[in-house]
Design an enzyme around this catalytic site. Sequence first.
Site, PDB file in Angstrom:
ATOM      1  N   CYS A 136       0.843  -1.198   0.000  1.00  0.00           N
ATOM      2  CA  CYS A 136       0.000   0.000   0.000  1.00  0.00           C
ATOM      3  C   CYS A 136       0.877   1.247   0.000  1.00  0.00           C
ATOM      4  CB  CYS A 136      -0.920  -0.009   1.219  1.00  0.00           C
ATOM      5  SG  CYS A 136      -1.913   1.496   1.392  1.00  0.00           S
ATOM      6  N   CYS A 139      -0.396   4.036   2.296  1.00  0.00           N
ATOM      7  CA  CYS A 139      -0.203   3.735   3.714  1.00  0.00           C
ATOM      8  C   CYS A 139       1.239   3.975   4.140  1.00  0.00           C
ATOM      9  CB  CYS A 139      -0.566   2.277   4.010  1.00  0.00           C
ATOM     10  SG  CYS A 139      -2.207   1.765   3.501  1.00  0.00           S
ATOM     11  N   ASP A 140       2.184   3.550   3.315  1.00  0.00           N
ATOM     12  CA  ASP A 140       3.587   3.497   3.723  1.00  0.00           C
ATOM     13  C   ASP A 140       4.519   4.386   2.908  1.00  0.00           C
ATOM     14  OD1 ASP A 140       2.852   1.535   5.578  1.00  0.00           O
ATOM     15  OD2 ASP A 140       3.140  -0.074   4.128  1.00  0.00           O
TER      16      ASP A 140
END
Length: 315
Positions: A136, A139-140
């Site tokens: 992701c 997300c990261d």
Amino acid sequence: MSEHIHDLVIVGGGPAGLSAAIYASRSMLDAVTLEREAVGGQMVLTSEIDNYPGVPHAQAFDLVDSMRTQAEDLGARIEMSPVSSIDWSESDGLFRVQTPDGVYVSRALIAAPGARPRPAGFLGEREFTGRGVSYCATCDGMFYRNKHVFVVGGGNSAAEEALFLARIAARVTMVVRKDHLRALRALVDELTANERVEIRYETSIVRVSGDGLPGAITFRDNRSGDEHTETFDEGSVGIFVLVGREPETALLDGLVELDDAGYVVSDERMVTRTPGLYVAGDARSKPLRQIVTAAADGAVAATSAAAFLGRPIDG
């Protein structure tokens, strides 16, 4: 909890589940939606959504919040509770949904479990997941500001995430197994015009290694079979795997028919082979998996469930 019989349990709080919750509320059904991780499902794995009708350039979290608020304003009950099993009894026609909080019993059930990231299959992938390997970008991605990132995959998701990462990382290298990208032409054009993006065609990652964090990546030339290893300072690179999704259908084992790829087979009314069990969203066998099609599935599934329960939705 097990003594109370709901009209409907909706398993999954992504766009399909939220849409189903909205339509179930409009039909005044006693329904509960169960989500194990984050309301919004795979929508929260992207940053900007550009193809949802009527909401151009939508921020994913804003769209999720809007859907959830709409459902709850209509009376929908949404609970964060992972489902461990789903059973159906032919004798009484009831579904029993096991969670850590107890058993939810219902007369009808909508399964909207979505899908999970598909692993690429290289050595070290599992070992470094969460420590250099991610599924992701939104997300990261911020962990890799001004670093070098590799994006594994050649479809729309990989292209979109590569473009997102190009805003953050110093360099983005796409690792594409075939000799072409499968993404939309507009995305391909944007990628090829971006100076921070490099595309390596007919290439696969064979192995990721390092002491705690990735320090070396071994690549294979898919034309010749030759392999070579590139080394990096540990912590200076990230690998984002975006090679598709796998349907989350394990909970439905024995209750539904699956196609060869593991997706649930249903008709246009979302009906499965078990009476009262409907499927919606990315776990369903269909030609297109998008937010708009998941939401449509949820609306149809809830409408079918309401009719099954003798509470048809009027308009």
